[in-house]
Design a protein around this motif. Structure first.
Motif, PDB file in Angstrom:
ATOM      1  N   UNK A  63      27.229 -26.297  -0.517  1.00  0.00           N
ATOM      2  CA  UNK A  63      28.633 -26.032  -0.228  1.00  0.00           C
ATOM      3  C   UNK A  63      29.477 -26.419  -1.434  1.00  0.00           C
ATOM      4  N   UNK A  64      30.515 -25.645  -1.674  1.00  0.00           N
ATOM      5  CA  UNK A  64      31.440 -25.968  -2.762  1.00  0.00           C
ATOM      6  C   UNK A  64      32.610 -26.813  -2.271  1.00  0.00           C
ATOM      7  N   UNK A  65      32.609 -27.137  -0.990  1.00  0.00           N
ATOM      8  CA  UNK A  65      33.672 -27.988  -0.448  1.00  0.00           C
ATOM      9  C   UNK A  65      33.110 -28.864   0.664  1.00  0.00           C
ATOM     10  N   UNK A  66      33.745 -29.987   0.879  1.00  0.00           N
ATOM     11  CA  UNK A  66      33.279 -30.895   1.921  1.00  0.00           C
ATOM     12  C   UNK A  66      33.458 -30.251   3.291  1.00  0.00           C
ATOM     13  N   UNK A  67      32.448 -30.459   4.133  1.00  0.00           N
ATOM     14  CA  UNK A  67      32.452 -29.849   5.462  1.00  0.00           C
ATOM     15  C   UNK A  67      32.875 -30.860   6.512  1.00  0.00           C
ATOM     16  N   UNK A  68      33.714 -30.417   7.421  1.00  0.00           N
ATOM     17  CA  UNK A  68      34.111 -31.271   8.548  1.00  0.00           C
ATOM     18  C   UNK A  68      33.091 -31.107   9.678  1.00  0.00           C
ATOM     19  N   UNK A  69      32.610 -32.214  10.186  1.00  0.00           N
ATOM     20  CA  UNK A  69      31.649 -32.216  11.287  1.00  0.00           C
ATOM     21  C   UNK A  69      30.461 -31.286  11.036  1.00  0.00           C
ATOM     22  N   UNK A  70      29.754 -31.465   9.924  1.00  0.00           N
ATOM     23  CA  UNK A  70      28.607 -30.610   9.627  1.00  0.00           C
ATOM     24  C   UNK A  70      27.517 -30.753  10.684  1.00  0.00           C
ATOM     25  N   UNK A  71      26.854 -29.634  10.990  1.00  0.00           N
ATOM     26  CA  UNK A  71      25.820 -29.667  12.027  1.00  0.00           C
ATOM     27  C   UNK A  71      24.436 -29.891  11.423  1.00  0.00           C
ATOM     28  N   UNK A  72      24.378 -30.096  10.111  1.00  0.00           N
ATOM     29  CA  UNK A  72      23.115 -30.361   9.434  1.00  0.00           C
ATOM     30  C   UNK A  72      23.371 -30.853   8.022  1.00  0.00           C
ATOM     31  N   UNK A  73      22.334 -31.225   7.294  1.00  0.00           N
ATOM     32  CA  UNK A  73      22.489 -31.735   5.932  1.00  0.00           C
ATOM     33  C   UNK A  73      23.080 -30.678   4.997  1.00  0.00           C
ATOM     34  N   UNK A  98      25.977 -33.847  -4.404  1.00  0.00           N
ATOM     35  CA  UNK A  98      25.969 -35.014  -3.529  1.00  0.00           C
ATOM     36  C   UNK A  98      25.425 -34.597  -2.170  1.00  0.00           C
ATOM     37  N   UNK A  99      24.385 -35.297  -1.728  1.00  0.00           N
ATOM     38  CA  UNK A  99      23.738 -34.985  -0.456  1.00  0.00           C
ATOM     39  C   UNK A  99      24.435 -35.695   0.689  1.00  0.00           C
ATOM     40  N   UNK A 100      24.820 -34.929   1.699  1.00  0.00           N
ATOM     41  CA  UNK A 100      25.429 -35.482   2.905  1.00  0.00           C
ATOM     42  C   UNK A 100      24.436 -35.314   4.049  1.00  0.00           C
ATOM     43  N   UNK A 101      24.149 -36.425   4.748  1.00  0.00           N
ATOM     44  CA  UNK A 101      23.203 -36.414   5.859  1.00  0.00           C
ATOM     45  C   UNK A 101      23.918 -36.862   7.128  1.00  0.00           C
ATOM     46  N   UNK A 102      24.225 -35.953   8.039  1.00  0.00           N
ATOM     47  CA  UNK A 102      24.872 -36.352   9.297  1.00  0.00           C
ATOM     48  C   UNK A 102      23.961 -37.290  10.091  1.00  0.00           C
ATOM     49  N   UNK A 103      24.532 -37.990  11.012  1.00  0.00           N
ATOM     50  CA  UNK A 103      23.759 -38.910  11.837  1.00  0.00           C
ATOM     51  C   UNK A 103      22.603 -38.184  12.524  1.00  0.00           C
ATOM     52  N   UNK A 104      21.427 -38.774  12.418  1.00  0.00           N
ATOM     53  CA  UNK A 104      20.243 -38.178  13.013  1.00  0.00           C
ATOM     54  C   UNK A 104      19.414 -37.348  12.052  1.00  0.00           C
ATOM     55  N   UNK A 105      19.934 -37.149  10.836  1.00  0.00           N
ATOM     56  CA  UNK A 105      19.229 -36.332   9.838  1.00  0.00           C
ATOM     57  C   UNK A 105      18.792 -37.159   8.628  1.00  0.00           C
ATOM     58  N   UNK A 106      18.762 -38.475   8.760  1.00  0.00           N
ATOM     59  CA  UNK A 106      18.499 -39.337   7.611  1.00  0.00           C
ATOM     60  C   UNK A 106      17.139 -39.041   6.959  1.00  0.00           C
ATOM     61  N   UNK A 107      16.135 -38.708   7.733  1.00  0.00           N
ATOM     62  CA  UNK A 107      14.799 -38.483   7.183  1.00  0.00           C
ATOM     63  C   UNK A 107      14.666 -37.133   6.476  1.00  0.00           C
ATOM     64  N   UNK A 108      15.668 -36.268   6.602  1.00  0.00           N
ATOM     65  CA  UNK A 108      15.601 -34.937   5.998  1.00  0.00           C
ATOM     66  C   UNK A 108      15.660 -34.992   4.476  1.00  0.00           C
TER      67      UNK A 108
END
Length: 459
Positions: A74-84, A16-26
């Motif tokens: 990542x094998x676990x969900x990240x809190x406040x990720x600094x990138x995708x 599952x791809x997680x895209x923090x705010x500002x990284x949507x185009x990645x």
């Protein structure tokens, strides 16, 4: 990496791809590479953290982004990720899935190097030959297992024209997994020796395990086999085209093999009806065999005899594998990366060519199964036949080498030790000008310490 966008990677890894705010185009951006070592992260790479016995790669995810990573697994969900990042169940499995998918995008020929002995040196020789014409990607070191191989595949870039990958196994089924990732167009098999007998039980078992790769080759694939190996000469290649090389059998053969001191070997090579003379800047008939394998590969990829000869004449060794270290008039043969009965005897043969006093510093060979003591005992005969002057052995199994020399009243001056430090205390004071010292053992014996102690003492 062609077509390996973050969206595509999430798909092939079932993540599952997680895209923090500002990284949507990645999501639609391709990665430029993939590594599991945060120190090797480059701009737009994918970082693949792995959980080890001592270190958890997840602790380095934030640092990987600071070093320019486009995304991380990542094998676990990240809190406040600094990138995708892509959440997956298993990062090791995900690496294999990524490499497998990427391999399908590649159109360059992939050459797999397989065998009990000599994979790395043969890979280096093939690379030296092919580099006279092509931009070559090769396995670094011995990154040849289920982590190393996919990492190597992920290093292939647009400028590469051919890849030479080493494929190593220790049990049944592993070659199926490696073959499914690499899907080699050409396979070179160096020999069927006595490695990994602990798991594969016999040379027939080794043959069966290594030839699993044939099921993952294209129908027009080519198998290049050591024709002097009694197991490979009759190997079933599942209908794939095959050619042989060897000193005694094959379409690619060598005659007039002549050692030139301890640093070079001259030979006349005949390949598919063409003959040329070459001086290989490496000692031993085993390196002539490596040269024959490289010649066979070179001809299949369209290299001229002149290009092949040039590549062979510039071949180099790597640290820990029959690497000659000269310190004044003393020579150290650094061959301490790994050992098995075949390579041990080959290195002793090289040592026997030395002009001055010869000293063999030998340690245990691993993964030899039920016959491990007998296989060590046989090394004594090779030492005697090559008239080695001094033998220093370390380790429980290597005591069998010492027993063999004692039981045959050998002229070798043999000494055995339980501890490396005690051996060094006796070895270092006796070394004198003109000596040649072979250092060889399986990797777990840590014989690189012997090489470093010798270099320090002699500097």
């Amino acid at each position: 990496m062609k077509n390996m966008t973050l969206e595509r990677i999430a798909q092939v890894t079932e993540g599952k791809l997680f895209l923090p705010e500002g990284f949507e185009e990645a999501a639609k951006k391709e990665i430029d590479g993939a590594v599991n070592d945060n120190r090797k992260v480059e701009k737009d790479f994918l970082f693949i953290p792995m959980v080890g016995a001592r270190v958890d790669g997840h602790d380095f995810i934030e640092g990987a982004f600071k070093d320019g990573a486009l995304a991380s697994l990542s094998e676990r969900e990240l809190e406040n990720p600094v990138g995708p990042y892509i959440l997956v169940k298993d990062t090791k499995l995900a690496l294999k899935q990524i490499a497998t998918a990427y391999r399908r995008e590649l159109t360059i020929p992939v050459i797999g190097v397989i065998g009990s002995v000599g994979k790395t040196s043969t890979k280096e020789m093939i690379t030296s030959v092919l580099s006279t014409k092509f931009k070559v990607l090769k396995t670094e070191g011995n990154f040849n297992n289920e982590i190393g191989l996919p990492l190597t595949i992920c290093r292939i870039k647009a400028e590469h024209q051919v890849a030479v990958v080493e494929m190593g196994i220790s049990d049944f089924g592993e070659m199926h997994r490696l073959g499914d990732i690499a899907k080699p167009d050409i396979v070179v098999m160096t020999n069927i020796g006595q490695c990994h007998l602990e798991f594969l039980k016999s040379r027939d078992g080794i043959l069966k395990a290594k030839t699993e790769v044939f099921e993952h080759m294209p129908s027009n694939g080519l198998v290049i086999l050591n024709g002097d190996d009694d197991k490979l000469i009759g190997a079933d290649t599942l209908g794939l085209n095959k050619i042989f090389y060897g000193l005694n059998n094959g379409e690619v053969r060598a005659t007039e093999v002549t050692p030139v001191g301890m640093e070079e070997t001259k030979a006349t090579i005949t390949a598919f009806g063409e003959t040329f003379d070459v001086t290989i800047p490496l000692p031993g008939s085993h390196n002539v065999m490596n040269a024959l394998a490289a010649t066979a590969v070179g001809r299949q990829l369209g290299l001229s005899i002149q290009e092949i000869a040039a590549g062979l004449s510039h071949a180099e060794t790597i640290s820990g594998r029959n690497n000659l270290i000269k310190i004044r008039d003393i020579t150290i043969i650094d061959d301490c990366y790994n050992a098995n009965p075949v390579s041990m005897k080959a290195s002793i043969e090289v040592l026997g060519k030395a002009a001055g006093r010869t000293i063999a510093v030998l340690g245990d060979m691993g993964e030899l199964g039920d016959d491990e003591r007998a296989l060590h005992y046989e090394i004594g005969q090779a030492l005697e036949e090559n008239h080695i002057g001094y033998v220093f052995t370390v380790g429980e199994l290597s005591e069998e080498i010492n027993k063999s020399l004692s039981n045959t009243n050998s002229s070798c001056m043999a000494h055995h030790y339980s501890a490396l430090e005690d051996m060094l205390d006796d070895l270092l004071p006796i070394i004198r000008g003109g000596d040649t010292i072979l250092v060889k053992a399986s990797h777990f014996m840590n014989f690189s310490q012997v090489v470093e102690a010798l270099k320090t003492r002699l500097a």
